[in-house]
Design an enzyme around this catalytic site. Structure first.
Site, PDB file in Angstrom:
ATOM      1  N   PHE A  44       0.862  -1.180   0.000  1.00 30.66           N
ATOM      2  CA  PHE A  44       0.000   0.000   0.000  1.00 30.66           C
ATOM      3  C   PHE A  44       0.904   1.237   0.000  1.00 30.66           C
ATOM      4  CE2 PHE A  44      -2.921   3.077   1.950  1.00 30.66           C
ATOM      5  CZ  PHE A  44      -4.074   2.829   1.223  1.00 30.66           C
ATOM      6  N   ASP A  51       2.831  -5.628   8.052  1.00 29.74           N
ATOM      7  CA  ASP A  51       1.656  -4.776   8.117  1.00 29.74           C
ATOM      8  C   ASP A  51       0.437  -5.694   7.993  1.00 29.74           C
ATOM      9  OD1 ASP A  51      -0.526  -3.121   7.592  1.00 29.74           O
ATOM     10  OD2 ASP A  51       0.749  -1.574   6.693  1.00 29.74           O
ATOM     11  N   TYR A 107     -10.044   0.062  11.543  1.00 27.69           N
ATOM     12  CA  TYR A 107     -11.320   0.522  10.973  1.00 27.69           C
ATOM     13  C   TYR A 107     -11.758  -0.372   9.818  1.00 27.69           C
ATOM     14  CZ  TYR A 107      -7.666   2.814   8.233  1.00 27.69           C
ATOM     15  OH  TYR A 107      -6.529   3.047   7.518  1.00 27.69           O
ATOM     16  N   LYS A 108     -10.903  -1.334   9.406  1.00 25.15           N
ATOM     17  CA  LYS A 108     -11.269  -2.237   8.315  1.00 25.15           C
ATOM     18  C   LYS A 108     -12.055  -3.410   8.905  1.00 25.15           C
ATOM     19  CE  LYS A 108      -7.525  -0.533   5.432  1.00 25.15           C
ATOM     20  NZ  LYS A 108      -6.079  -0.539   5.199  1.00 25.15           N
ATOM     21  N   ARG A 141     -13.151  -4.527  -6.238  1.00 26.91           N
ATOM     22  CA  ARG A 141     -12.718  -5.230  -5.035  1.00 26.91           C
ATOM     23  C   ARG A 141     -13.909  -5.507  -4.117  1.00 26.91           C
ATOM     24  NH1 ARG A 141      -8.474  -2.581  -0.791  1.00 26.91           N
ATOM     25  NH2 ARG A 141     -10.231  -1.171  -0.487  1.00 26.91           N
TER      26      ARG A 141
END
Ligand SMILES: *Cc1c(COP(=O)(O)O)cnc(C)c1O
Length: 396
Positions: free
Chosen positions: A112, A183, A208-209, A355
């Site tokens: 990312f 990560d 928050y995912k 996605r």
């Protein structure tokens, strides 16, 4: 296998199929009451006494342990705070200090971008000849040489869901004397992770995912317990100090993982996250994984049968995939917008990736079938070919 579906615990709008829990998890239903009660009784009533009386000061470690259980981290090896970008900076800086004399930070081109940007910034600040080297994800293991100080990888690729073999790569890093940093942004709450077994030195991630902590929920950082009293925090803030309330003029790192704290924690966000984490207390990550794979396999089979213009971008082997499925389609942005208009929420990642995240706490097989019905409608009726779906929003 225990049933882990707990749809009734989440506020999901009627008729919406939410396949974006890999980006922002939905709100637990009790959250508005819980937060309004916290605001009244804690901030409103206790005011500054809340730091002691309501346990605000210990909350980053308390919640850290709740997250730690899901990622195979022993108690008191995880602490919450800041955002993931900041935690990446902190972890890489500490990793370089563990490996003096080496100048290369190795990552992959599937990472990312913020993780790579933060390393660039750190390198510019350090100014001692450090370099960031990125290679294709499949080439990482072979690229770990004895020049590499830190290997920094995101376990699950945010675009395709492709997953690195955590134990094998950590072993390769250690064979060459490199520090391993994982990560876990797309791993925590998505797949079983056993940090302790991997022997990795550090890990970071966000909440928050898959963990449903809410927009802006704090990040986490893990340091292997045998190193926690040794690492040197680059972000030497007062709440990572040994004795913040002595107000001495020089920094002395606190005990263990506490030294990775920086400043005042975001108490309201942390309170939301702590409440969200209670929904995970009886979730077995292996049960969750089995349910996730079943949903993903169903989704791939049905999409391929009914929308052949979409081509699978994720690994076909479920064991090589995290908890998301991606398809490529040249008009992917417009197709996703059309799909969102039909109340199936996924997202788009440039250049052509549609996605879809799979989150078994609030998704079942019937939801998957409904989602595919609507995807087939978007494709059969070419709903994507409408100019209104082709202008890009700021957040895609
Ligand atoms: C989501 C995500 C981030 C986001 O970082 P923030 O600082 O929380 O905005 C960073 N890294 C990875 C790998 C991610 O998936």
């Amino acid at each position: 296998m225990a049933n882990i579906l707990r749809k009734e615990a989440f506020a999901l709008p009627e008729g919406m199929i939410y396949l974006d829990g890999n980006s922002l998890g939905p709100m637990p239903k009790m959250m508005p009451d819980h937060l309004s009660q916290m605001l009244e009784t804690e901030w409103g009533h206790l005011l500054i006494k809340g730091w002691n009386a309501a346990g605000w000061m210990e909350q980053p470690s308390r919640v850290g342990d709740m997250v730690g259980r899901l990622i195979g981290a022993p108690p008191q090896s995880v602490v919450m705070g800041d955002t993931l970008s900041i935690k990446v900076y902190q972890a890489v800086a500490a990793g370089l200090k563990l490996n003096p004399g080496r100048k290369v930070i190795l990552s992959d081109t599937g990472n990312f971008p913020t993780d790579l940007y933060m390393v660039e910034g750190l390198i510019n600040t350090l100014g001692q000849g450090y370099v960031l080297r990125t290679v294709a994800p499949e080439e990482v293991a072979g690229a770990i040489t004895d020049e590499v100080a830190v290997v920094m990888l995101t376990q699950v690729d945010y675009r395709t869901g492709r997953m690195h073999d955590m134990n094998a790569i950590t072993q390769s890093a250690h064979d060459k004397g490199a520090v391993m940093l994982w990560d876990l942004a797309h791993s925590a709450g998505a797949i079983p992770v056993d940090l302790a077994a991997s022997q990795a030195e550090m890990a970071v991630g966000c909440t928050y995912k898959y963990l449903n902590g809410g927009p802006g929920a704090p990040a986490f950082i893990y340091v292997r317990p045998d190193l926690a009293d040794r690492i040197e925090p680059a972000l030497s803030g007062w709440l990572g100090h040994q004795a913040p309330f002595d107000f001495v003029l020089n920094y002395k790192p606190g005990a263990g993982i506490e030294r990775m704290r920086v400043g005042t924690p975001p108490v309201m966000q942390m309170t939301a996250l702590e409440a969200a984490m209670r929904l995970w207390e009886d979730v077995d990550m292996h049960d969750l994984r089995a349910a996730s794979i079943a949903l993903q396999e169903q989704f791939i089979a049905e999409v391929e049968a009914r929308a052949p213009a979409l081509t699978l971008a994720s690994p076909r082997d479920p064991e090589a995939r995290g908890s998301q499925v991606s398809f490529r389609f040249a008009q992917g942005y417009a197709a996703m917008q059309a799909l969102i208009h039909l109340d199936v929420i996924g997202d788009f990642r440039a250049p052509d990736i549609m996605r879809f995240g799979f989150t078994p706490l609030y998704l079942d097989a019937a939801d998957v079938s409904t989602a595919v019905d609507r995807i087939a409608k978007v494709m059969d009726e070419k709903l994507w070919d409408d100019p209104k779906y082709k202008t890009r929003n700021k957040v895609t």
